[in-house]
Design a protein around this motif. Structure first.
Motif, PDB file in Angstrom:
ATOM      1  N   MET A   1      18.077 -14.745  48.432  1.00 49.59           N
ATOM      2  CA  MET A   1      19.033 -13.933  48.541  1.00 49.59           C
ATOM      3  C   MET A   1      20.405 -14.150  49.144  1.00 49.59           C
ATOM      4  N   THR A   2      21.183 -15.003  48.729  1.00 49.20           N
ATOM      5  CA  THR A   2      22.496 -15.845  48.807  1.00 49.20           C
ATOM      6  C   THR A   2      23.237 -14.607  49.998  1.00 49.20           C
ATOM      7  N   SER A   3      24.405 -15.009  51.027  1.00 52.07           N
ATOM      8  CA  SER A   3      24.784 -14.243  51.129  1.00 52.07           C
ATOM      9  C   SER A   3      26.003 -14.167  51.413  1.00 52.07           C
ATOM     10  N   THR A   4      26.701 -13.267  50.386  1.00 49.40           N
ATOM     11  CA  THR A   4      28.078 -13.164  49.781  1.00 49.40           C
ATOM     12  C   THR A   4      29.255 -11.761  50.561  1.00 49.40           C
ATOM     13  N   ASP A   5      30.247 -11.756  50.391  1.00 51.05           N
ATOM     14  CA  ASP A   5      30.530 -10.755  50.632  1.00 51.05           C
ATOM     15  C   ASP A   5      29.761  -9.562  49.405  1.00 51.05           C
ATOM     16  N   THR A   7      27.044  -6.895  48.223  1.00 49.98           N
ATOM     17  CA  THR A   7      25.556  -6.703  48.544  1.00 49.98           C
ATOM     18  C   THR A   7      25.024  -5.465  47.121  1.00 49.98           C
ATOM     19  N   VAL A   8      24.444  -5.328  46.487  1.00 53.51           N
ATOM     20  CA  VAL A   8      24.127  -4.724  45.114  1.00 53.51           C
ATOM     21  C   VAL A   8      22.904  -3.908  45.559  1.00 53.51           C
ATOM     22  N   ALA A   9      23.004  -2.810  45.308  1.00 57.19           N
ATOM     23  CA  ALA A   9      22.278  -1.619  45.604  1.00 57.19           C
ATOM     24  C   ALA A   9      22.325  -1.742  44.499  1.00 57.19           C
ATOM     25  N   VAL A  10      20.641  -1.907  43.847  1.00 58.78           N
ATOM     26  CA  VAL A  10      19.851  -2.225  42.593  1.00 58.78           C
ATOM     27  C   VAL A  10      18.766  -0.806  42.856  1.00 58.78           C
ATOM     28  N   VAL A  11      19.203   0.137  41.695  1.00 62.02           N
ATOM     29  CA  VAL A  11      18.095   1.450  41.506  1.00 62.02           C
ATOM     30  C   VAL A  11      17.805   1.978  40.758  1.00 62.02           C
ATOM     31  N   VAL A  12      16.254   1.958  40.416  1.00 60.22           N
ATOM     32  CA  VAL A  12      15.980   1.978  39.305  1.00 60.22           C
ATOM     33  C   VAL A  12      15.181   3.650  38.987  1.00 60.22           C
ATOM     34  N   VAL A  13      15.100   4.426  38.148  1.00 54.78           N
ATOM     35  CA  VAL A  13      14.026   5.227  38.081  1.00 54.78           C
ATOM     36  C   VAL A  13      12.758   5.503  37.657  1.00 54.78           C
ATOM     37  N   THR A  14      11.762   5.470  38.069  1.00 57.34           N
ATOM     38  CA  THR A  14      10.995   5.465  37.255  1.00 57.34           C
ATOM     39  C   THR A  14       9.655   6.622  37.274  1.00 57.34           C
ATOM     40  N   SER A  27      12.880 -10.315  37.079  1.00 54.97           N
ATOM     41  CA  SER A  27      13.823 -10.333  36.222  1.00 54.97           C
ATOM     42  C   SER A  27      15.273 -10.209  37.224  1.00 54.97           C
ATOM     43  N   LEU A  28      15.402  -9.973  38.378  1.00 57.88           N
ATOM     44  CA  LEU A  28      16.150  -9.004  39.494  1.00 57.88           C
ATOM     45  C   LEU A  28      16.998 -10.641  40.535  1.00 57.88           C
ATOM     46  N   ALA A  29      15.640 -10.966  40.123  1.00 57.30           N
ATOM     47  CA  ALA A  29      16.470 -12.396  41.392  1.00 57.30           C
ATOM     48  C   ALA A  29      17.132 -13.249  40.962  1.00 57.30           C
ATOM     49  N   PRO A  30      16.778 -13.627  39.242  1.00 65.47           N
ATOM     50  CA  PRO A  30      17.752 -14.423  38.613  1.00 65.47           C
ATOM     51  C   PRO A  30      19.292 -13.674  37.760  1.00 65.47           C
ATOM     52  N   GLY A  31      18.961 -12.496  37.759  1.00 60.54           N
ATOM     53  CA  GLY A  31      20.182 -11.180  37.366  1.00 60.54           C
ATOM     54  C   GLY A  31      21.140 -11.368  38.238  1.00 60.54           C
ATOM     55  N   LEU A  32      20.395 -10.964  40.091  1.00 64.47           N
ATOM     56  CA  LEU A  32      21.518 -11.067  41.075  1.00 64.47           C
ATOM     57  C   LEU A  32      21.944 -12.633  41.914  1.00 64.47           C
ATOM     58  N   ALA A  33      21.536 -13.200  41.302  1.00 64.87           N
ATOM     59  CA  ALA A  33      21.383 -14.799  41.661  1.00 64.87           C
ATOM     60  C   ALA A  33      23.042 -15.174  42.717  1.00 64.87           C
ATOM     61  N   GLY A  34      23.241 -15.398  43.630  1.00 61.77           N
ATOM     62  CA  GLY A  34      24.659 -15.653  44.685  1.00 61.77           C
ATOM     63  C   GLY A  34      24.681 -14.570  45.653  1.00 61.77           C
ATOM     64  N   HIS A  35      23.610 -13.404  45.276  1.00 69.25           N
ATOM     65  CA  HIS A  35      24.194 -11.899  45.485  1.00 69.25           C
ATOM     66  C   HIS A  35      23.220 -11.944  46.436  1.00 69.25           C
ATOM     67  N   ARG A  36      23.721 -11.132  47.491  1.00 68.54           N
ATOM     68  CA  ARG A  36      22.846 -10.177  48.687  1.00 68.54           C
ATOM     69  C   ARG A  36      22.868  -8.640  47.627  1.00 68.54           C
ATOM     70  N   TRP A  37      21.241  -8.668  47.620  1.00 71.55           N
ATOM     71  CA  TRP A  37      20.735  -6.768  47.067  1.00 71.55           C
ATOM     72  C   TRP A  37      19.463  -6.307  47.791  1.00 71.55           C
ATOM     73  N   HIS A  38      19.201  -5.723  47.703  1.00 65.38           N
ATOM     74  CA  HIS A  38      18.378  -4.690  47.637  1.00 65.38           C
ATOM     75  C   HIS A  38      18.010  -3.744  46.674  1.00 65.38           C
ATOM     76  N   LEU A  39      16.326  -2.894  46.518  1.00 65.17           N
ATOM     77  CA  LEU A  39      16.247  -2.586  45.086  1.00 65.17           C
ATOM     78  C   LEU A  39      15.427  -1.199  45.987  1.00 65.17           C
ATOM     79  N   THR A  40      15.896  -0.022  45.944  1.00 62.62           N
ATOM     80  CA  THR A  40      15.478   1.356  46.158  1.00 62.62           C
ATOM     81  C   THR A  40      14.924   1.683  44.680  1.00 62.62           C
ATOM     82  N   GLY A 101      22.416 -14.871  35.583  1.00 57.20           N
ATOM     83  CA  GLY A 101      24.190 -14.469  36.144  1.00 57.20           C
ATOM     84  C   GLY A 101      24.470 -13.423  35.655  1.00 57.20           C
ATOM     85  N   CYS A 102      23.607 -12.545  35.298  1.00 53.52           N
ATOM     86  CA  CYS A 102      24.395 -11.048  34.512  1.00 53.52           C
ATOM     87  C   CYS A 102      25.288 -10.947  35.905  1.00 53.52           C
TER      88      CYS A 102
END
Length: 311
Positions: A1-5, A7-14, A27-40, A101-102
């Motif tokens: 996860m690349t450091s930028t300004d 940070t995306v909270a990815v939230v999924v309901v299962t 799909s998350l790493a390619p889709g969020l490339a260039g940004h910090r993110w975490h999955l909940t 890159g989405c």
């Protein structure tokens, strides 16, 4: 996860989503490339191997076990509450696959002044365009759907809720709301307009949130430069889910309009579902019966329930 300004909270309901987890996570790493993110992930008491699949494919994810099937909105709210610090919230269905890159492209759109929600171009599992942009529900749009069909009615702003003119999906534009499977929300918009209304359980919660965000000055903006795949669910073939969708449309409309307007909206919906029921469509048969049941239309108060004026 690349450091930028950002940070995306990815939230999924299962909910019994075991078969979908591996491809979603991949799909998350390619889709969020260039940004910090975490999955909940908020899990609505899945009875299959969803939790095990999350541990296998997303061991760093925060998993909130709801303990019951609490609904989509409740899951989103719980996931965001448990997520780490963030500048934007990415709401995803488990059957979404982000394109490369989405999210970077969505974040660019989200920085447009007055924008609080950004949505991508979606295709189904066969690669066909999904008509995701929506107009605010109205009596005339329900009647347009009833008499012309959603496809034809949607070509005209006054007559269709679903935007079906495919030329509209070739350029960035503001939309009243969009289907809730893939939605990026700014932290400011979330802070001012959240939580999502849990009284809807499923369907209309994304409509309600987007319209309330618009009321607060946050536009929803579509961009075709960001792409994702949505495998889609079965609301159109499941009588139970179609009925819930139909009832929630009335509940949402009632919260934003007076009694006379709501009565007209209910009548238009009953006409639409009744006409389809007459030709043997079982989802509409169940929906029409439910529309005629006062107990099923009864309001369940939620955090944003609005009681409109009498007229």
């Amino acid at each position: 996860m690349t450091s930028t300004d950002e940070t995306v909270a990815v939230v999924v309901v299962t909910y019994n989503s075991e078969a979908l987890i591996a491809d979603l996570v991949a799909s998350l790493a390619p889709g969020l490339a260039g940004h910090r993110w975490h999955l909940t992930v908020a899990d609505n008491a899945s009875a299959d191997g969803t939790i095990a699949a999350l541990k296998e494919h997303a061991p760093e994810a925060t998993v909130v076990e709801m303990g019951r099937n609490a609904g989509y909105a409740a899951g989103i709210n719980a996931a965001v509450a448990a997520a780490g610090p963030h500048t934007a919230v990415l709401v995803l269905n488990p059957d979404v696959r982000l394109g490369p890159g989405c999210v970077s492209k969505l974040l660019t759109v989200l920085r447009t002044p007055g924008t609080g929600i950004a949505v991508p171009l979606l295709r189904d599992g066969d690669g066909d365009l999904i008509h995701t942009m929506r107009r605010e529900p109205s009596v005339l749009r329900i009647l347009g759907d009833a008499f012309l069909g959603a496809g034809r009615a949607g070509r005209y702003a006054a007559l269709g809720e679903v935007v079906t003119d495919e030329s509209r999906y070739g350029a960035e534009s503001v939309t009243d709301w969009a289907e809730g499977s893939t939605v990026l929300i700014s932290a400011e918009c979330w802070a001012r307009c959240a939580p999502w209304d849990e009284s809807f359980f499923l369907y209309s919660e994304e409509t309600d949130f987007a319209l309330r965000a618009r009321d607060a000055g946050f536009a929803a903006r579509f961009t075709p430069t960001a792409e994702a795949v949505h495998l889609e669910g079965d609301s159109r073939i499941s009588p139970r889910l179609w009925t819930l969708l139909t009832l929630n449309r009335v509940r949402l409309y009632r919260r934003r309009h007076g009694r006379l307007a709501t009565a007209a909206f209910w009548t238009a919906l009953l006409l639409r579902e009744g006409s389809r029921a007459a030709i043997g469509k079982s989802p509409s048969q169940m929906a029409a019966r439910a529309l005629l049941s006062p107990s099923k239309l009864r309001e369940t108060p939620g955090p944003h329930t609005v009681h409109p004026p009498a007229s």
